[in-house]
Write an enzyme that holds these catalytic residues in place. Structure first.
Site, PDB file in Angstrom:
ATOM      1  N   TYR A  44      10.189  -1.208 -25.104  1.00  0.00           N
ATOM      2  CA  TYR A  44       8.831  -0.663 -25.027  1.00  0.00           C
ATOM      3  C   TYR A  44       8.807   0.860 -24.932  1.00  0.00           C
ATOM      4  O   TYR A  44       7.777   1.484 -25.204  1.00  0.00           O
ATOM      5  CB  TYR A  44       8.082  -1.232 -23.816  1.00  0.00           C
ATOM      6  CG  TYR A  44       7.925  -2.723 -23.790  1.00  0.00           C
ATOM      7  CD1 TYR A  44       8.173  -3.516 -24.915  1.00  0.00           C
ATOM      8  CD2 TYR A  44       7.516  -3.368 -22.625  1.00  0.00           C
ATOM      9  CE1 TYR A  44       8.031  -4.887 -24.871  1.00  0.00           C
ATOM     10  CE2 TYR A  44       7.366  -4.741 -22.577  1.00  0.00           C
ATOM     11  CZ  TYR A  44       7.633  -5.498 -23.692  1.00  0.00           C
ATOM     12  OH  TYR A  44       7.488  -6.860 -23.635  1.00  0.00           O
ATOM     13  N   HIS A 102      16.059  -9.582 -24.050  1.00  0.00           N
ATOM     14  CA  HIS A 102      14.746  -9.540 -24.708  1.00  0.00           C
ATOM     15  C   HIS A 102      14.655 -10.489 -25.899  1.00  0.00           C
ATOM     16  O   HIS A 102      13.617 -11.111 -26.140  1.00  0.00           O
ATOM     17  CB  HIS A 102      14.450  -8.116 -25.159  1.00  0.00           C
ATOM     18  CG  HIS A 102      12.996  -7.836 -25.339  1.00  0.00           C
ATOM     19  ND1 HIS A 102      12.461  -6.585 -25.245  1.00  0.00           N
ATOM     20  CD2 HIS A 102      11.950  -8.653 -25.600  1.00  0.00           C
ATOM     21  CE1 HIS A 102      11.151  -6.634 -25.445  1.00  0.00           C
ATOM     22  NE2 HIS A 102      10.819  -7.881 -25.661  1.00  0.00           N
TER      23      HIS A 102
END
Length: 272
Positions: A44, A102
């Site tokens: 992110y 992730h």
């Protein structure tokens, strides 16, 4: 107890795709609404902004649950632990509450990155470990490879996609699911059923969707930039959907709507 199933952490606040002042303002609003669980990721690019906001949020560190996720580009012996240490520095903490992988690696061989994940826990860099975007097969491999508990498989979970195979795998492996894209980035609002059901309970369509997910036994991650929606997404513990309404919502699983599709990113597997 699994940290995600503690009552105060069942409703987490996601930080993607925000950064800077926008992120600081929404974290302040989320704290005010009652959120104590926050989700970020190396991918992110906002761990530092998340850490800075949480450091001055006025809530003691031990009352927060902070999750971050390791980027697949860091799934190597040379990069994995240094990347986690960099995440902790950015977040201004000495250990994260939950550290997740992730995505599965592009080649689908999940065992090496799982062993690296376990090494991060063994070194005290995280209290708990888990995965994200794993298929049922990968969940079974993870259960066989990792010693000790995996606290979650964070996946796209909302009423417009059928995740029964993953729910069954969660039961078989003891790796609970948690959700991202919990309202399918607004796609749910194209279906009038949620608003219709909401009228019965005095709740919004979004609150009905989120309550359905919790009643499936799946903790939430939600994100909004609007204070009223941030509060509304949190205030879903004072009603229970009937079994009839749950079944009506279940029928929308057949819609088959997915935000993340195979080929969209290098690491997206063929979904169950």
């Amino acid at each position: 107890m699994n940290i995600y199933f503690q009552k105060s952490f069942q409703r987490g606040f996601g930080t993607f795709p925000l950064n800077g002042d926008d992120l600081r303002h929404v974290i302040d609003a989320a704290i005010g609404a009652g959120y104590r669980a926050f989700d970020t990721a190396q991918m992110y690019g906002n761990e530092a902004d998340t850490g800075a906001a949480l450091a001055v949020c006025g809530v003691a560190r031990e009352e927060l649950c902070i999750t971050t996720k390791v980027h697949p580009d860091n799934y190597s012996e040379e990069k994995f632990l240094p990347s986690v240490e960099a995440s902790l520095k950015a977040l201004q903490i000495d250990r994260v509450d939950a550290l997740l992988l992730h995505w599965p690696p592009a080649d689908g061989d999940v065992a090496p990155s799982l062993r690296l994940l376990q090494s991060a826990r063994d070194r005290g860099l995280t209290d708990a470990i888990g995965v994200s975007n794993y298929t049922a097969r990968m969940m079974n491999v993870a259960r066989a490879v990792v010693e000790g508990p995996l606290v979650t498989n964070q996946v796209e979970f909302h009423p417009l996609v059928n995740q029964q195979k993953l729910l069954a795998a969660a039961s078989e492996t003891g790796i609970p699911l948690s959700s991202y894209a919990s309202i399918a980035r607004g796609e749910v609002f194209k279906h009038r059923l949620f608003a219709e059901i909401g009228k019965t309970y005095g709740k919004s369509a979004a609150q009905v969707v989120l309550r359905w997910t919790l009643q499936k036994g799946v903790p939430l991650n939600t994100m909004s930039t609007k204070p009223e929606n941030i509060r509304g997404n949190f205030d879903i513990m004072d009603f229970t959907l009937s079994s009839i309404d749950m079944d009506r919502i279940d029928a929308l699983n057949a819609t088959g709507y997915r935000i993340v599709k195979p080929g969209q990113l290098p690491w997206v597997p063929q979904w169950d």
